[in-house]
Design a protein around this motif. Structure first.
Motif, PDB file in Angstrom:
ATOM      1  N   ASP A 153       0.978  -1.486   0.251  1.00  0.00           N
ATOM      2  CA  ASP A 153       0.022  -0.048   0.137  1.00  0.00           C
ATOM      3  C   ASP A 153       0.786   0.907  -0.056  1.00  0.00           C
ATOM      4  OD1 ASP A 153      -2.917   0.599   1.140  1.00  0.00           O
ATOM      5  OD2 ASP A 153      -1.436   1.965   1.884  1.00  0.00           O
ATOM      6  N   LEU A 154       1.836   1.574   0.874  1.00  0.00           N
ATOM      7  CA  LEU A 154       2.639   2.265   0.909  1.00  0.00           C
ATOM      8  C   LEU A 154       3.554   2.787  -0.728  1.00  0.00           C
ATOM      9  CD1 LEU A 154       4.407   2.342   4.491  1.00  0.00           C
ATOM     10  CD2 LEU A 154       2.728   3.579   3.719  1.00  0.00           C
ATOM     11  N   ALA A 155       3.674   1.419  -1.243  1.00  0.00           N
ATOM     12  CA  ALA A 155       4.248   1.294  -2.844  1.00  0.00           C
ATOM     13  C   ALA A 155       3.846   2.276  -3.645  1.00  0.00           C
ATOM     14  CB  ALA A 155       4.679   0.000  -3.058  1.00  0.00           C
ATOM     15  N   ALA A 156       2.377   2.498  -3.046  1.00  0.00           N
ATOM     16  CA  ALA A 156       1.816   3.063  -4.334  1.00  0.00           C
ATOM     17  C   ALA A 156       0.404   4.375  -3.852  1.00  0.00           C
ATOM     18  CB  ALA A 156      -0.078   1.838  -4.259  1.00  0.00           C
ATOM     19  N   SER A 157       1.728   4.843  -2.785  1.00  0.00           N
ATOM     20  CA  SER A 157       1.904   6.349  -2.443  1.00  0.00           C
ATOM     21  C   SER A 157       1.716   7.867  -3.904  1.00  0.00           C
ATOM     22  CB  SER A 157       2.859   6.937  -1.591  1.00  0.00           C
ATOM     23  OG  SER A 157       4.135   6.575  -2.469  1.00  0.00           O
ATOM     24  N   THR A 158       2.609   6.917  -4.985  1.00  0.00           N
ATOM     25  CA  THR A 158       2.774   7.979  -6.052  1.00  0.00           C
ATOM     26  C   THR A 158       1.282   8.330  -6.466  1.00  0.00           C
ATOM     27  OG1 THR A 158       4.499   6.674  -6.771  1.00  0.00           O
ATOM     28  CG2 THR A 158       3.844   7.459  -8.270  1.00  0.00           C
ATOM     29  N   PHE A 159       0.388   7.294  -6.094  1.00  0.00           N
ATOM     30  CA  PHE A 159      -0.753   7.732  -6.920  1.00  0.00           C
ATOM     31  C   PHE A 159      -2.000   8.912  -5.766  1.00  0.00           C
ATOM     32  CE2 PHE A 159      -5.602   7.427  -6.834  1.00  0.00           C
ATOM     33  CZ  PHE A 159      -6.197   7.575  -7.727  1.00  0.00           C
TER      34      PHE A 159
END
Length: 703
Positions: free
Chosen positions: A379-385
């Motif tokens: 989930d943290l890796a998807a912080s770009t969105f």
């Protein structure tokens, strides 16, 4: 601040007595950083109290100081132009087309892909622009079953029912953390805390299993026995300490036992077994090294507890036939129960006990912790969105609002052109058959009123209330109409805010200033008439009070009033009045004679000259005030830094304050059934006065 030379051809317009730059094209935005700040209308403005999107201002306020400054304006304009394929989109209708987002760099690509996802999530057609309202509903943009970069894991993010149950148990015992989708989930901190508490509870139970014989001297009855023991522990400890003191010093026995006088207060009232006064007495009679009797000689308030202690604790641990308790046996019993009590004191304070030991062992033996940590990492890796979504919101709000801010910051075109209200105009105040358009919110009326008079405007401060809303303070500038008898504190009106909501407005303070030259012309005569009226009222009131007091005095003592009459004094008063009237008549006769010495056509000129002489000072002051009337001090008092004198001349002032007029084509009846009847004596008295004045003038001139 340095500026660069530019080949861009700026266009200016003149309003408010100064030149203002036109911001109409994409080239104007691209070259705004080259415009000399001396030509900007405003140098900074607050982020609150404006009729403007506060979220946009918060995104622009890079240093969070509550002020928007020139560098922050330039930064917002430059960033917007870089993120768009064509800066002219900033002047279009609100809405950000997908094709207008530039993908020239990594940030632009991220914003573009975020926009694509938003359109997919919300099912927005490809040919429609993204609106600000599309980005405010995070529950639709951040679905519970999608990673959104906030590090919060909700049960919907996994299809594993066992893992979903584990997440629900963490939320129930540790509390949930709000997810961007609007639901509650778990984070790395709550997962770590949950497993740490699981381990602590398991270790606590393990200590019981390993030391059960030591911890439970009474087997399954230990817990109940400890509860009985703790009810009387402090009281029995108190008894033995008293007996030890008596052994230490025999003289202490009398003082350690209750005084006989204490029983006097119990003699004449009903005594209950659990009376608090009785319970406060020692358990038994105090004597040196005396054992505690368990049957006879026990304080009545403690007999039940001592009996329970004997049956559930002392007899099982010390023997069946136990009639008294000595200090050594009491210490032995305390030591036997201390292990259980210490174990209970070490019980972890956590809600995971509610899960039960079997479930705790199951969770500790599983790999749920590793699975949850992996989900959190994903989930943290998807912080770009999420970051790109924030940038998309920023760009969308800038497209909708930034040009409006420029037209109220770099220029005051919104204020002077009249097509739309300026962002500092809070609404419209209706008061005494007029509408005031120059209305501002005021956070601190007292502080504002100390500087606002330098604006040269006639100001009315009001407190506005509306049911269900917090009261607000406003200031309105009256720039047209007659105000001589208008504003006094307490007058009421109606204020309509920019959302069309009506507020009840009450005048709290007035800062009087001239409004127009005609108003200033008649001002001296109105002040003179008001002065004469007030003096007449004061004189009439004083005479009425004097007559009332004399009437009361004469009613009380008629003979005293009669004897106090002085005919000489009365004659003197009439003589003085006659002299005053004579002097006045002589002066009037001289004036009339002087007028009659002129040609008939010169008389109106002289009268007009006299009136002009009286009114000229007021008109000069009004002219000077109207020339310096400007909106700058009003804004400066609200925290702005206005960079010029934004004048409010007479024509523009007339547009800011509307007076009541009948609609075009309206019909009006002049018949008033309640109109006052004309007095029949008015014309004859006027003719008599003119005839008398003429005769006096003729007699004075020709005699």
């Amino acid at each position: 601040m340095t500026t660069k030379t530019t080949s861009h051809q700026w266009r200016f317009f003149r309003s408010g007595g100064f030149d203002q730059v036109s911001i109409e094209t994409a080239a104007d935005l691209l070259h705004l950083g080259e415009l000399n700040p001396k030509l900007w209308t405003v140098l900074n403005c607050p982020t609150t109290g404006l009729e403007f999107d506060e979220r946009t201002l918060a995104l622009m306020d890079n240093d969070g100081d509550g002020q928007i400054r020139v560098p922050e304006i330039l930064s917002a304009v430059s960033w917007s132009c870089q993120r768009l394929t064509d800066a002219s989109v900033m002047f279009a209708q609100p809405g950000l087309p997908l094709a207008s987002i530039s993908k020239a760099d990594a940030e632009g690509e991220g914003i573009y892909h975020a926009a694509e996802k938003v359109m997919a999530y919300l099912q927005i057609p490809a040919d429609q622009p993204i609106q600000v309202t599309d980005l405010t509903n995070t529950s639709q943009l951040f679905s519970p079953n999608h990673c959104n970069g906030d590090g919060v894991i909700m049960p919907e993010l996994t299809s594993d029912a066992a893992l979903q149950q584990c997440i629900a148990e963490i939320i129930s015992t540790q509390g949930g953390v709000a997810d961007r989708s609007g639901g509650m989930g778990v984070t790395q901190d709550t997962v770590t805390s949950f497993w740490s508490q699981l381990q602590a509870v398991q270790d606590w139970h393990a200590a019981y299993a390993n030391e059960q014989g030591l911890l439970c001297p009474l087997a399954e009855n230990t817990a109940a026995a400890v509860a009985v023991f703790e009810q009387v522990q402090a009281k029995i400890d108190d008894y033995f300490v008293r007996c030890q003191l008596a052994a230490f010093d025999g003289r202490a026995s009398d003082n350690l036992n209750p005084l006989t006088s204490m029983y006097d207060g119990l003699a004449n009232r009903v005594i209950a077994e659990q009376d608090s006064d009785i319970a406060a007495l020692p358990l038994s009679e105090i004597a040196a090294d005396r054992a505690l009797p368990l049957v006879d000689g026990i304080n009545p308030a403690w007999q039940t507890q001592i009996a329970a202690l004997t049956s559930s604790v002392l007899q099982p641990l010390l023997g069946d036939d136990y009639a008294e308790l000595n200090h050594a046996d009491w210490r032995k019993v305390s030591a036997q129960l201390a292990a259980w009590r210490n174990w209970q004191a070490a019980r972890p304070a956590t809600a995971v006990h509610d899960l039960g030991l079997d479930r705790i062992n199951e969770l500790l033996a599983s790999d749920f912790k590793a699975q949850l940590e992996q989900l959190i990492a994903d989930d943290l890796a998807a912080s770009t969105f999420a970051d790109n979504l924030l940038a998309l919101e920023k760009l969308t709000r800038y497209q909708q609002n930034l040009v409006t801010l420029l037209r109220n910051f770099v220029t005051f075109s919104d204020f002077y052109h009249g097509d739309s209200k300026a962002i500092f105009q809070a609404g419209t105040l209706y008061l005494d058959q007029r509408s005031c358009e120059l209305v501002m919110r005021v956070a601190d009326p007292a502080r504002h009123a100390s500087m606002a008079p330098f604006s040269g405007c006639y100001l009315v401060y009001c407190t506005c209330v509306r049911q269900g809303e917090k009261p607000i303070n406003i200031v309105a500038a009256l720039t047209n109409g007659d105000v001589d008898e208008l504003m006094v504190p307490g007058r009421n009106g109606i204020f309509y805010d920019r959302q069309g909501r009506d507020w009840r407005a009450s005048v709290t303070k007035v800062v009087a200033q001239p409004v127009s030259i005609p108003q200033a012309f008649w001002s001296p005569y109105r002040r003179m008439a008001a002065f004469i009226e007030s003096q007449v009222q004061k004189f009439a009131a004083s005479r009425d009070k004097d007559i009332e007091s004399k009437t009361s005095s004469s009613a009380a003592s008629p003979t005293a009033v009669a004897s106090s009459f002085d005919i000489a004094k009365f004659a003197g008063i009439f003589a003085a009045i006659g002299l005053a009237l004579g002097a006045l008549g002589t002066a009037l006769a001289a004036v009339v004679a002087g007028l009659f010495s002129l040609a008939w056509w010169q008389i109106p000129i002289v009268l007009a000259a006299v009136m002009l002489l009286i009114s000229t000072p007021s008109m000069i002051l009004a002219y000077l005030t109207l020339r310096r009337r400007n909106v700058g001090p009003l804004l400066d008092a609200n925290g702005w830094a206005v960079n010029t004198r934004a004048k409010i001349n007479v024509p523009f002032g007339a547009s800011l304050t509307g007076v009541a007029k009948l609609p075009a084509g309206a019909k009006r009846s002049l018949s008033d059934p309640y109109a006052e009847k004309p007095s029949p004596w008015r014309l004859p008295l006027l003719l008599v006065f003119l005839a008398g004045a003429t005769w006096l003038g003729w007699w004075h001139f020709f005699s």
